[in-house]
Design a protein around this motif. Structure first.
Motif, short mmCIF file in Angstrom:
data_model
loop_
_atom_site.label_atom_id
_atom_site.label_comp_id
_atom_site.label_asym_id
_atom_site.label_seq_id
_atom_site.Cartn_x
_atom_site.Cartn_y
_atom_site.Cartn_z
N GLN A 48 0.83 -1.21 0.00
CA GLN A 48 0.00 0.00 0.00
C GLN A 48 0.87 1.26 0.00
N CYS A 51 2.20 2.13 -3.49
CA CYS A 51 1.25 2.58 -4.51
C CYS A 51 1.27 4.09 -4.66
N GLN A 53 -1.26 5.38 -6.60
CA GLN A 53 -2.68 5.69 -6.74
C GLN A 53 -3.59 4.78 -5.92
N HIS A 54 -3.56 3.47 -6.22
CA HIS A 54 -4.60 2.61 -5.65
C HIS A 54 -4.07 1.18 -5.41
N PHE A 55 -4.46 0.61 -4.28
CA PHE A 55 -4.17 -0.79 -3.96
C PHE A 55 -5.51 -1.52 -3.86
N HIS A 56 -5.58 -2.72 -4.42
CA HIS A 56 -6.79 -3.52 -4.25
C HIS A 56 -6.47 -5.02 -4.32
N GLY A 92 -1.31 -3.24 -7.28
CA GLY A 92 -0.94 -1.86 -7.02
C GLY A 92 -0.98 -1.06 -8.31
N ASP A 93 -1.62 0.08 -8.25
CA ASP A 93 -1.68 0.98 -9.40
C ASP A 93 -2.16 0.26 -10.67
#
Length: 182
Positions: A48, A51, A53-56, A92-93
């Motif tokens: 996290q 990243c 921008q975004h982690f999922h 990530g991203d």
């Protein structure tokens, strides 16, 4: 989601008791791979922080299934005993960075452990590290067998325990993550 007969997303691995033992057998194991294989604490949190921008989390397979012989032996459960098997991609991203495979024995799914079957897109690492009764055992390092360029080349795993319950978490590092500078 329950994919009882789904094909595993993780490759076969040659496991070593420690990073040091893996490196003795493969001296080229260094740099970014060495960092990720030895990273302390929550891998989810490390990812996290990387990243921009975004982690999922993407759930690939989840349900009751048979662990591999090696996984059952590592957990000390009978080889033919079913367990809750969860396979996810940690992204990530917008790109998959890590494949993760968790083996949760049946007895661990009782009591508070029932929640482990219903994590969905919640990262297991975030859950484990927010519940203080869980502790991580030693990290093992692994080298993936016959890895293609887009597949993991190295991995790590450890057993988490809480009282008399345990689970096995394997983390398989994808080239997209390993190519990034530290």
């Amino acid at each position: 989601m329950s994919n009882r007969n789904a094909r595993s997303i993780v490759p076969a691995v040659r496991w070593y008791r420690s990073f040091r033992q893996a490196r003795l057998n493969h001296p080229g194991l260094q740099g970014t791979a060495a960092f990720w294989l030895q990273a302390e604490g929550s891998l989810t949190r490390h990812l996290q922080l990387r990243c921009r921008q975004h982690f999922h989390v993407e759930v690939a397979n989840e349900g009751f299934s048979l662990p591999t012989r090696d996984e059952a032996l590592t957990l000390g459960i009978p080889h033919r005993q079913r367990a809750w098997v969860r396979e996810v991609r940690l992204c990530g991203d917008g790109a998959p960075w890590v494949l993760a495979r968790t083996i949760i024995p049946l007895d661990t799914l009782s009591g508070r452990g029932r929640r482990l079957r219903h994590l969905g897109r919640v990262p297991l690492g975030a859950w484990l590290f927010s519940h203080r009764e869980w502790s991580r055992g030693p990290l093992q390092a692994g080298l993936c067998r016959e890895a293609r360029p887009d597949e993991p080349h190295c991995a790590r795993r450890s057993i988490f325990t809480s009282h008399d319950h345990s689970l096995l978490v394997g983390e398989y590092f994808l080239p997209e993550l390993l190519a990034q500078p530290l």
